[in-house]
Design a protein around this motif. Sequence first.
Motif, PDB file in Angstrom:
ATOM      1  N   GLY A 245       8.764  -6.176  21.149  1.00 17.74           N
ATOM      2  CA  GLY A 245      10.101  -6.022  20.894  1.00 17.74           C
ATOM      3  C   GLY A 245      10.453  -5.645  19.466  1.00 17.74           C
ATOM      4  N   PHE A 246       9.583  -5.197  18.810  1.00 23.33           N
ATOM      5  CA  PHE A 246       9.723  -4.938  17.273  1.00 23.33           C
ATOM      6  C   PHE A 246       9.726  -3.261  17.232  1.00 23.33           C
ATOM      7  CE2 PHE A 246       7.324  -8.755  16.766  1.00 23.33           C
ATOM      8  CZ  PHE A 246       8.556  -9.602  16.216  1.00 23.33           C
ATOM      9  N   PRO A 247      11.097  -2.646  17.006  1.00 22.65           N
ATOM     10  CA  PRO A 247      10.968  -1.185  16.759  1.00 22.65           C
ATOM     11  C   PRO A 247      10.200  -0.763  15.647  1.00 22.65           C
ATOM     12  CG  PRO A 247      13.073  -2.078  17.086  1.00 22.65           C
ATOM     13  CD  PRO A 247      12.304  -3.174  17.003  1.00 22.65           C
ATOM     14  N   ILE A 248       9.556   0.458  15.821  1.00 21.75           N
ATOM     15  CA  ILE A 248       8.566   0.911  14.612  1.00 21.75           C
ATOM     16  C   ILE A 248       9.509   2.031  13.814  1.00 21.75           C
ATOM     17  CG2 ILE A 248       6.546   2.280  14.048  1.00 21.75           C
ATOM     18  CD1 ILE A 248       5.274   0.666  16.280  1.00 21.75           C
ATOM     19  N   ASP A 249       9.803   1.871  12.770  1.00 23.99           N
ATOM     20  CA  ASP A 249      10.560   2.767  11.796  1.00 23.99           C
ATOM     21  C   ASP A 249       9.868   3.840  11.437  1.00 23.99           C
ATOM     22  OD1 ASP A 249      13.435   1.312  11.295  1.00 23.99           O
ATOM     23  OD2 ASP A 249      11.660  -0.105  11.160  1.00 23.99           O
ATOM     24  N   GLU A 250       8.562   3.709  11.048  1.00 26.07           N
ATOM     25  CA  GLU A 250       7.725   4.898  10.484  1.00 26.07           C
ATOM     26  C   GLU A 250       6.169   4.381  10.777  1.00 26.07           C
ATOM     27  OE1 GLU A 250       8.381   7.818   9.140  1.00 26.07           O
ATOM     28  OE2 GLU A 250      10.826   7.383   8.897  1.00 26.07           O
ATOM     29  N   GLU A 251       5.715   5.675  10.905  1.00 24.97           N
ATOM     30  CA  GLU A 251       4.140   5.419  11.162  1.00 24.97           C
ATOM     31  C   GLU A 251       3.359   6.326   9.977  1.00 24.97           C
ATOM     32  OE1 GLU A 251       3.041   7.275  14.976  1.00 24.97           O
ATOM     33  OE2 GLU A 251       4.307   5.597  15.945  1.00 24.97           O
ATOM     34  N   VAL A 252       2.248   5.581   9.403  1.00 30.09           N
ATOM     35  CA  VAL A 252       1.541   6.036   8.258  1.00 30.09           C
ATOM     36  C   VAL A 252      -0.096   6.373   8.784  1.00 30.09           C
ATOM     37  CG1 VAL A 252       0.369   5.811   5.944  1.00 30.09           C
ATOM     38  CG2 VAL A 252       2.966   5.191   6.611  1.00 30.09           C
ATOM     39  N   TYR A 253      -0.373   7.519   8.981  1.00 23.24           N
ATOM     40  CA  TYR A 253      -1.894   7.828   9.291  1.00 23.24           C
ATOM     41  C   TYR A 253      -2.560   8.126   7.926  1.00 23.24           C
ATOM     42  CZ  TYR A 253      -0.367   8.363  14.343  1.00 23.24           C
ATOM     43  OH  TYR A 253       0.141   8.424  15.394  1.00 23.24           O
ATOM     44  N   LEU A 254      -3.613   7.491   7.801  1.00 21.88           N
ATOM     45  CA  LEU A 254      -4.266   7.552   6.433  1.00 21.88           C
ATOM     46  C   LEU A 254      -5.783   7.092   6.607  1.00 21.88           C
ATOM     47  CD1 LEU A 254      -5.368   4.451   5.570  1.00 21.88           C
ATOM     48  CD2 LEU A 254      -2.645   4.040   5.456  1.00 21.88           C
TER      49      LEU A 254
ATOM     50  N   LEU B  52     -17.755   5.300   5.425  1.00 16.15           N
ATOM     51  CA  LEU B  52     -18.537   5.120   4.345  1.00 16.15           C
ATOM     52  C   LEU B  52     -17.464   4.449   3.300  1.00 16.15           C
ATOM     53  CD1 LEU B  52     -19.858   9.016   4.687  1.00 16.15           C
ATOM     54  CD2 LEU B  52     -21.148   6.662   5.198  1.00 16.15           C
ATOM     55  N   PRO B  53     -18.115   4.276   2.039  1.00 16.13           N
ATOM     56  CA  PRO B  53     -17.364   3.697   0.861  1.00 16.13           C
ATOM     57  C   PRO B  53     -16.548   5.084   0.424  1.00 16.13           C
ATOM     58  CG  PRO B  53     -19.665   3.247   0.695  1.00 16.13           C
ATOM     59  CD  PRO B  53     -19.725   3.917   2.041  1.00 16.13           C
ATOM     60  N   ALA B  54     -16.986   6.387   0.354  1.00 14.75           N
ATOM     61  CA  ALA B  54     -16.244   7.301   0.106  1.00 14.75           C
ATOM     62  C   ALA B  54     -14.982   7.671   0.914  1.00 14.75           C
ATOM     63  CB  ALA B  54     -17.079   8.702   0.078  1.00 14.75           C
ATOM     64  N   THR B  55     -14.985   7.386   2.266  1.00 13.38           N
ATOM     65  CA  THR B  55     -13.927   7.574   3.121  1.00 13.38           C
ATOM     66  C   THR B  55     -12.959   6.572   2.992  1.00 13.38           C
ATOM     67  OG1 THR B  55     -15.014   6.481   4.900  1.00 13.38           O
ATOM     68  CG2 THR B  55     -15.500   9.167   4.811  1.00 13.38           C
ATOM     69  N   MET B  56     -13.436   5.273   2.785  1.00 14.11           N
ATOM     70  CA  MET B  56     -12.492   4.357   2.513  1.00 14.11           C
ATOM     71  C   MET B  56     -11.677   4.763   1.202  1.00 14.11           C
ATOM     72  SD  MET B  56     -14.699   0.698   3.093  1.00 14.11           S
ATOM     73  CE  MET B  56     -13.271  -0.418   2.504  1.00 14.11           C
ATOM     74  N   THR B  57     -12.379   5.037   0.091  1.00 13.71           N
ATOM     75  CA  THR B  57     -11.707   5.204  -0.932  1.00 13.71           C
ATOM     76  C   THR B  57     -10.645   6.377  -0.931  1.00 13.71           C
ATOM     77  OG1 THR B  57     -13.792   4.636  -2.087  1.00 13.71           O
ATOM     78  CG2 THR B  57     -12.130   5.713  -3.678  1.00 13.71           C
ATOM     79  N   LYS B  58     -10.996   7.434  -0.313  1.00 17.22           N
ATOM     80  CA  LYS B  58     -10.177   8.453   0.048  1.00 17.22           C
ATOM     81  C   LYS B  58      -9.005   8.172   1.026  1.00 17.22           C
ATOM     82  CE  LYS B  58     -13.742  12.167  -0.702  1.00 17.22           C
ATOM     83  NZ  LYS B  58     -14.485  13.288   0.215  1.00 17.22           N
ATOM     84  N   SER B  59      -9.289   7.058   1.695  1.00 19.94           N
ATOM     85  CA  SER B  59      -8.146   6.712   2.600  1.00 19.94           C
ATOM     86  C   SER B  59      -6.957   5.950   1.610  1.00 19.94           C
ATOM     87  CB  SER B  59      -8.765   5.648   3.715  1.00 19.94           C
ATOM     88  OG  SER B  59      -9.619   6.602   4.595  1.00 19.94           O
ATOM     89  N   ILE B  60      -7.406   5.248   0.773  1.00 19.09           N
ATOM     90  CA  ILE B  60      -6.535   4.699  -0.014  1.00 19.09           C
ATOM     91  C   ILE B  60      -5.647   5.639  -0.847  1.00 19.09           C
ATOM     92  CG2 ILE B  60      -6.288   3.037  -2.230  1.00 19.09           C
ATOM     93  CD1 ILE B  60      -8.926   1.930  -1.116  1.00 19.09           C
ATOM     94  N   GLY B  61      -6.240   6.507  -1.212  1.00 15.79           N
ATOM     95  CA  GLY B  61      -5.401   7.823  -1.997  1.00 15.79           C
ATOM     96  C   GLY B  61      -4.410   8.419  -0.959  1.00 15.79           C
ATOM     97  N   LEU B  62      -4.869   8.772   0.194  1.00 19.42           N
ATOM     98  CA  LEU B  62      -3.965   9.477   1.211  1.00 19.42           C
ATOM     99  C   LEU B  62      -2.967   8.403   1.726  1.00 19.42           C
ATOM    100  CD1 LEU B  62      -3.243  11.693   3.167  1.00 19.42           C
ATOM    101  CD2 LEU B  62      -4.839  10.712   4.841  1.00 19.42           C
ATOM    102  N   GLY B  63      -3.239   6.953   1.665  1.00 11.80           N
ATOM    103  CA  GLY B  63      -2.340   5.954   1.970  1.00 11.80           C
ATOM    104  C   GLY B  63      -1.232   5.881   0.920  1.00 11.80           C
ATOM    105  N   ILE B  64      -1.687   5.949  -0.304  1.00 12.97           N
ATOM    106  CA  ILE B  64      -0.678   5.820  -1.457  1.00 12.97           C
ATOM    107  C   ILE B  64       0.428   7.138  -1.504  1.00 12.97           C
ATOM    108  CG2 ILE B  64      -0.388   6.075  -4.003  1.00 12.97           C
ATOM    109  CD1 ILE B  64      -2.954   4.832  -4.193  1.00 12.97           C
ATOM    110  N   ILE B  65      -0.233   8.152  -0.978  1.00 15.40           N
ATOM    111  CA  ILE B  65       0.818   9.396  -0.896  1.00 15.40           C
ATOM    112  C   ILE B  65       1.628   9.122   0.320  1.00 15.40           C
ATOM    113  CG2 ILE B  65       0.672  11.788  -0.238  1.00 15.40           C
ATOM    114  CD1 ILE B  65      -1.949  12.224  -1.770  1.00 15.40           C
ATOM    115  N   GLU B  66       0.884   9.019   1.551  1.00 20.79           N
ATOM    116  CA  GLU B  66       2.023   8.638   2.540  1.00 20.79           C
ATOM    117  C   GLU B  66       3.095   7.622   2.624  1.00 20.79           C
ATOM    118  OE1 GLU B  66       2.075  10.712   5.246  1.00 20.79           O
ATOM    119  OE2 GLU B  66       0.658  12.012   4.141  1.00 20.79           O
ATOM    120  N   PHE B  67       2.696   6.333   2.111  1.00 20.14           N
ATOM    121  CA  PHE B  67       3.595   5.202   1.856  1.00 20.14           C
ATOM    122  C   PHE B  67       4.603   5.361   0.661  1.00 20.14           C
ATOM    123  CE2 PHE B  67      -0.152   2.542   3.443  1.00 20.14           C
ATOM    124  CZ  PHE B  67       0.909   1.755   4.517  1.00 20.14           C
TER     125      PHE B  67
END
Length: 387
Positions: free
Chosen positions: A55-64, A70-85
Amino acid sequence: MNICVVLVDRANYGRLKPVMAELRTRPGVRMQVVCAGTMLLDRFGKAKQVVEADGFPIDEEVYLEIDGSLPATMTKSIGLGIIEFSSVFRKLDPDFVLLIGDRYEALAAAIAAVYQNLCLIHLQGGEVTGSIDEATRHAITKLAHYHFPATRRSGRYIVRMGERPETVFPLGCPSADVVAAASGDVPAERIAAAGVGAEIDFGKPYLLTLFHPVTTEFAAAEDQMNELLAAVKETGMQIVLLWPNIDAGADSVSGAIRRFREFNRDVPLHAFKNFEPENYVPLLRQAACCVGNSSSFVREASFLGTPVVLVGSRQDGREWSGAVKRVEPIREAIAEAIAAQLAHGRYPPSGLYGKPGVSARIADKIATLRPYGQKRLAYGKEKATGV
């Protein structure tokens, strides 16, 4: 008051759910929900569907998430997440952003929030553990404006990190309410339809197993999982297993599980992607023993008295009850600890992480908060010298 709740994985939502339920009943509070990370991915159970069903409506979705584990993909995901958030927060324009825990996806949200002058509320800061989560958790603490640690010790640690005491509220962990609200019976029919592997008879003893990769021991993940699987096989017991999270090394852990299933078809093992909190808690309660390194084996299991064999360094430094026996990821040590825990049986429930009613107390306090922007260290009143 607009409060944006950010959910980044299944455990994250499980612990925030009772707080969200309380917040939406508070006058003057409008809750926004953002689902991100593995909440949106099918191979992790697409937990966003559970959020909607609750019963919790979702306002936005962030694909990151960038694939690779890999350590490198985790790191890049943080960067993409900052942009999307950053884009999401600009659109929603909340007064507060609410986060829990120590995931790298949550770090991305924290950075995006504070750099847009949004007031950040953080739950479960101040804890000490292994893996990169240790640094991530403390980084979020230093970015956050208000803190809701799960234990008094964690609250003291946050103050010693330079956070102002009047912003720290050690009210306990919302998991206390999750456990209190869950049924005592395992919903066997519903669970049987999910996952892959042997049929589990929940009327008989079983081991609950969950092992996440330790990112600071990335290269050892596969060997560690092989040792754990060999140990649980020795018991001859039924095994209920959850797939690991998406951290660096997850593909190695998952590969070890797949090979084990392929070459040990006679072992009664059933693997699951994800459980709703109301299904997971009964599984945790009725397990003969939990084996692995999930934080739920330290936190949620403490309320239940379920015996735990904690494998490896991932939770090192975290507070745990007498029900936990910590061992190195070595087959013989794990097998010996399992045998000892099975012989001991259940432990008395612990109130280390709080008592039921935590979520209401957190929501009550949040409803009184006022947003502010400028943070300052609180190490004392030393006069600035210009040095």
